[in-house]
Design a protein around this motif. Structure first.
Motif, PDB file in Angstrom:
ATOM      1  N   GLU A 206     -45.684   2.459  -0.749  1.00  0.00           N
ATOM      2  CA  GLU A 206     -45.196   1.857   0.488  1.00  0.00           C
ATOM      3  C   GLU A 206     -45.000   0.365   0.251  1.00  0.00           C
ATOM      4  O   GLU A 206     -45.947  -0.344  -0.113  1.00  0.00           O
ATOM      5  CB  GLU A 206     -46.199   2.092   1.620  1.00  0.00           C
ATOM      6  N   ARG A 207     -43.764  -0.128   0.445  1.00  0.00           N
ATOM      7  CA  ARG A 207     -43.468  -1.545   0.198  1.00  0.00           C
ATOM      8  C   ARG A 207     -42.717  -2.186   1.358  1.00  0.00           C
ATOM      9  O   ARG A 207     -42.083  -3.228   1.220  1.00  0.00           O
ATOM     10  CB  ARG A 207     -42.686  -1.711  -1.109  1.00  0.00           C
ATOM     11  N   GLY A 208     -42.833  -1.546   2.525  1.00  0.00           N
ATOM     12  CA  GLY A 208     -42.205  -2.112   3.702  1.00  0.00           C
ATOM     13  C   GLY A 208     -40.816  -1.561   3.938  1.00  0.00           C
ATOM     14  O   GLY A 208     -40.105  -1.209   3.000  1.00  0.00           O
ATOM     15  N   ILE A 209     -40.432  -1.496   5.199  1.00  0.00           N
ATOM     16  CA  ILE A 209     -39.112  -1.000   5.589  1.00  0.00           C
ATOM     17  C   ILE A 209     -38.377  -2.067   6.397  1.00  0.00           C
ATOM     18  O   ILE A 209     -38.971  -3.052   6.843  1.00  0.00           O
ATOM     19  CB  ILE A 209     -39.232   0.307   6.412  1.00  0.00           C
ATOM     20  N   ARG A 210     -37.084  -1.869   6.571  1.00  0.00           N
ATOM     21  CA  ARG A 210     -36.254  -2.841   7.288  1.00  0.00           C
ATOM     22  C   ARG A 210     -36.712  -2.999   8.733  1.00  0.00           C
ATOM     23  O   ARG A 210     -37.119  -2.034   9.382  1.00  0.00           O
ATOM     24  CB  ARG A 210     -34.794  -2.383   7.288  1.00  0.00           C
ATOM     25  N   SER A 211     -36.626  -4.220   9.233  1.00  0.00           N
ATOM     26  CA  SER A 211     -37.014  -4.519  10.607  1.00  0.00           C
ATOM     27  C   SER A 211     -36.070  -5.569  11.182  1.00  0.00           C
ATOM     28  O   SER A 211     -35.365  -6.257  10.450  1.00  0.00           O
ATOM     29  CB  SER A 211     -38.453  -5.034  10.631  1.00  0.00           C
ATOM     30  N   PHE A 212     -36.069  -5.682  12.495  1.00  0.00           N
ATOM     31  CA  PHE A 212     -35.271  -6.720  13.153  1.00  0.00           C
ATOM     32  C   PHE A 212     -35.992  -8.058  13.162  1.00  0.00           C
ATOM     33  O   PHE A 212     -35.422  -9.093  13.495  1.00  0.00           O
ATOM     34  CB  PHE A 212     -34.946  -6.315  14.603  1.00  0.00           C
ATOM     35  N   ASP A 213     -37.280  -8.070  12.769  1.00  0.00           N
ATOM     36  CA  ASP A 213     -38.079  -9.295  12.789  1.00  0.00           C
ATOM     37  C   ASP A 213     -37.908 -10.022  11.458  1.00  0.00           C
ATOM     38  O   ASP A 213     -38.242  -9.497  10.398  1.00  0.00           O
ATOM     39  CB  ASP A 213     -39.543  -8.935  13.012  1.00  0.00           C
ATOM     40  N   SER A 214     -37.424 -11.249  11.517  1.00  0.00           N
ATOM     41  CA  SER A 214     -37.162 -12.009  10.296  1.00  0.00           C
ATOM     42  C   SER A 214     -38.355 -12.855   9.837  1.00  0.00           C
ATOM     43  O   SER A 214     -38.250 -13.587   8.851  1.00  0.00           O
ATOM     44  CB  SER A 214     -35.953 -12.932  10.510  1.00  0.00           C
ATOM     45  N   SER A 215     -39.504 -12.737  10.522  1.00  0.00           N
ATOM     46  CA  SER A 215     -40.653 -13.567  10.142  1.00  0.00           C
ATOM     47  C   SER A 215     -41.342 -13.052   8.873  1.00  0.00           C
ATOM     48  O   SER A 215     -42.116 -13.785   8.252  1.00  0.00           O
ATOM     49  CB  SER A 215     -41.669 -13.636  11.287  1.00  0.00           C
ATOM     50  N   THR A 216     -41.098 -11.802   8.513  1.00  0.00           N
ATOM     51  CA  THR A 216     -41.598 -11.248   7.259  1.00  0.00           C
ATOM     52  C   THR A 216     -40.428 -10.631   6.501  1.00  0.00           C
ATOM     53  O   THR A 216     -39.393 -10.315   7.090  1.00  0.00           O
ATOM     54  CB  THR A 216     -42.678 -10.167   7.482  1.00  0.00           C
TER      55      THR A 216
END
Length: 342
Positions: free
Chosen positions: A237-247
């Motif tokens: 697990e290495r993260g998925i796309r999000s609308f939040d640009s803070s990460t």
């Protein structure tokens, strides 16, 4: 289909069952559990449904696997899988991998320096990219085979198994010569030609979740590798796309217990690529351990401001050392242990 063998089956019966399966034109995978032995039978569904598998001596029952990922499912392999990574390091079944190193291999001296630092802190797998998938064609693309040679030499000197990314089916044979673990990156999670090629190797495969992939998508990609002969798949697990640009991405830690309920495969969490922020990496790494992860994947560089790839998200060696100690202590609370290398 899954064939459940009788508790008192003989080895002669097992060989006969395997022979009959092959004569019917099917493939099989054997799973010897603590209590039961299973055979996963692979073939066309209509043909499997009509095959007289239950009539073969030694067979107790034949079950249909409803999930689209058959061999990666807990229905086929109830216990957690445990894989040997090299130099006495295992992952799964209470053994944790602590993977650390720079994003890219930049030279022998700097990699050896980082490797010695992370090993002293408790890391048991060394990472480093020889071929780099970069968004811009003008960014550093890695040292290629020269980088692989450096990685192998440093891994041997520090007695650590090494992992690097393979980006193309044409690279598999080359990378297989130098590494202990093959990594398939997020951008290639559904590169099915690549998955089939790494499925033909005998090395563990670290399979990263795609940026927009569901858990079922990830497990189906793992199924491609297992179905082609390599059952040593480690999910990441290495993260998925999000609308939040803070990460950089959104770290989905619920994926860990979710996938563990569905699959027997070990799971590694990569908070470096997920957050892209050194200030968030320690807390997310510890949360991943608490969520049940079998390994943590951290980018470390002795001089991030000079790093040729992903420097802003790398921890300094002293920061990693502090985090590694916390990971080792927390792992014990959950009856897990970070193995040490020689």
């Amino acid at each position: 289909m899954i064939i459940v063998l009788k508790p008192n089956f003989s080895e002669e019966q097992l060989q006969h069952i395997c022979q009959k399966i092959e004569e019917m034109g099917f493939r099989y995978e054997l799973s010897r559990g603590v209590q039961r032995t299973l055979l996963g039978v692979i073939g066309e569904e209509d043909e499997l449904r009509n095959a007289p598998l239950k009539a073969i001596a030694g067979v107790e029952d034949v079950l249909s696997v409803l999930k689209p990922f058959k061999l990666a499912s807990r229905e086929f392999h109830e216990e957690d899988s445990v894989f040997e990574l090299g130099h006495g390091v295992k992952i799964g079944g209470g053994s944790m991998a602590l993977i650390a190193g720079p994003c890219a291999i930049e030279g022998p001296e700097i990699l050896l320096e980082i490797a010695k630092e992370v090993k002293a802190a408790g890391a048991n797998v060394l990472r480093g990219g020889a071929f780099k998938p970069r968004t811009s064609p003008y960014s550093f693309q890695g040292l290629g085979e020269e980088g692989l040679k450096i990685l192998r030499e440093v891994g041997d000197e520090t007695k650590m198994p090494v992992v690097t990314e393979v980006m193309d089916p044409r690279q598999v044979d080359l990378i297989d010569q130098y590494t202990d673990i093959l990594q398939v990156g997020a951008r290639n999670m559904q590169n099915f030609n690549l998955l089939m090629e790494v499925g033909k190797t005998d090395k563990p495969v670290l399979l990263k979740r795609g940026m927009s992939a569901t858990i079922q998508d990830l497990l189906m990609s793992a199924e491609y590798i297992i179905a082609h002969g390599n059952n040593q798949v480690i999910l990441c697990e290495r993260g998925i796309r999000s609308f939040d640009s803070s990460t950089r991405n959104l770290l989905d830690l619920a994926m860990v217990p979710n996938a563990k309920g569905l699959s027997h495969l070990p799971i590694v969490v990569d908070p470096s690529h997920a957050t892209g922020r050194p200030d968030l990496i320690p807390s997310m790494a510890l949360a991943a351990v608490a969520a049940g992860a079998d390994g943590i994947h951290i980018e470390v560089h002795s001089c991030p401001e000079k790093a040729m790839s992903d420097g802003p998200q790398a921890l300094l060696p002293n920061q990693f050392a502090e985090l590694a100690k916390q990971i080792q202590e927390l792992a014990l609370v959950f009856n897990k242990k970070v193995a040490t290398t020689p």
